[in-house]
Design an enzyme around this catalytic site. Structure first.
Site, short mmCIF file in Angstrom:
data_model
loop_
_atom_site.label_atom_id
_atom_site.label_comp_id
_atom_site.label_asym_id
_atom_site.label_seq_id
_atom_site.Cartn_x
_atom_site.Cartn_y
_atom_site.Cartn_z
CD GLU A 1 28.86 27.88 22.39
OE1 GLU A 1 28.81 26.65 22.46
OE2 GLU A 1 28.14 28.57 21.63
CG HIS B 1 29.33 26.44 15.43
ND1 HIS B 1 28.95 25.19 14.99
CD2 HIS B 1 28.52 26.74 16.47
CE1 HIS B 1 27.95 24.76 15.73
NE2 HIS B 1 27.66 25.68 16.63
CD GLU C 1 27.26 32.71 19.59
OE1 GLU C 1 27.39 31.60 20.14
OE2 GLU C 1 27.33 32.87 18.35
CG ASP D 1 30.56 29.33 18.30
OD1 ASP D 1 29.85 28.90 19.22
OD2 ASP D 1 30.10 29.83 17.25
CG HIS E 1 23.86 32.63 16.29
ND1 HIS E 1 23.63 31.66 15.34
CD2 HIS E 1 24.39 32.00 17.36
CE1 HIS E 1 23.99 30.48 15.82
NE2 HIS E 1 24.46 30.67 17.05
#
Length: 289
Positions: free
Chosen positions: A149, A81, A66, A68, A39
């Site tokens: 994301e 993020h 992962e 953002d 993450h």
């Protein structure tokens, strides 16, 4: 798309997921049929959403990371993020008069001046907020796979098209890379847009739609990725009972699981993946160490 009778046991569900997963081939760091996703990179061990964090994930032996993605004032895609630069950079010191320090209010050149590592540890002083282009180059260098994301798409009209264009320019929409990429968002409209623009891309919705809504979500999302606290074995089974837009069962990646007891519990629900700041802890909990 159609509902099916779901296997009665978690083991059977996991076995099916291993065969049909859009991300099932050669998944370093996986445990059985459970994909372990780092993450924001291995963010327990390096500053989140930086090149250092994905390098750390690679060093630990994990292929899935992962991140953002947001957009600067002058239209550059960057990996961060929060919609504010305040928490993870020294923006208050560098630009003291520009509160609340929103990403969208700063140019890429201004953000490139910021220290995105010292907040985490002096050892990471001088670490920068990467552009998405820089980040993709490092993911490729590390032979990693990406759960990307699209963050706060309502703040950045057209970010879906822009993200896909950049991914295409970096060759991440070719056949070689499609199995290494999942695009997700908390916005169903954003994921619908991605699916419409590039139907071949694997997509995920962040959240836990009601069971009655799953048929609709399965038209444009291949995965349903909820918070682990919202999950139950029955819900995971319900998700698995629908085929997504690529004709394979919907999958479930649960977030953010950071301790061994929770990892074992949620894996026991039959989820296909666990998103974690501590991928090594999750791997050990599930028995691969």
């Amino acid at each position: 798309m159609h509902a099916r009778v779901v296997a009665a046991t978690a083991a059977a569900v996991l076995g099916t997921a291993a065969l049909l997963s859009p991300a099932s081939d050669a998944r370093a760091g996986d445990v059985g049929a459970t994909t372990v996703i780092a993450h924001r990179g291995a963010s327990a061990y390096a500053p989140e959403n930086t090149l250092a964090s994905i390098d750390k994930a690679a060093q630990l032996g994990f292929s899935w990371v992962e991140n953002d993605v947001q957009r600067t004032k002058d239209g550059e895609l960057v990996v961060i993020h929060d919609d504010s630069l305040q928490r993870t950079t020294n923006v208050e010191q560098v630009f003291p008069g520009r509160a609340p320090w929103k990403v969208k209010d700063f140019t890429a050149a201004e953000i490139a001046r910021l220290d995105a590592g010292s907040w985490y540890s002096p050892a990471y002083a001088g670490t920068r907020v990467p552009t998405l282009k820089e980040y993709m180059c490092q993911v490729e260098h590390n032979h990693e796979k990406l759960l990307l994301e699209i963050k706060n798409p309502e703040l950045y009209p057209g970010i879906e098209q822009q993200t896909l264009k950049l991914l295409g320019n970096q060759s991440w929409l070719d056949q070689k890379h499609l199995g290494r990429l999942i695009v997700q968002s908390f916005s169903a409209d954003s994921i619908r847009t991605v699916h419409k623009l590039r139907p071949a891309v694997t997509t995920a919705y962040l959240g836990a739609p009601g069971v009655a809504q799953l048929r609709d979500y399965a038209r444009f999302a291949d995965l349903i990725n909820p918070s682990y606290g919202s999950l139950s074995p029955a819900y995971v089974s319900a998700v698995h009972s629908f085929d997504g837009p690529h004709g394979k069962p919907l999958e479930v990646f649960a977030w953010t699981v950071n301790d061994a007891p929770t990892a074992r519990k949620v894996a026991g629900y039959g989820v296909d993946g666990l998103i974690t700041n501590k991928p090594d802890v999750v791997r050990a909990a599930l028995g691969s160490d």
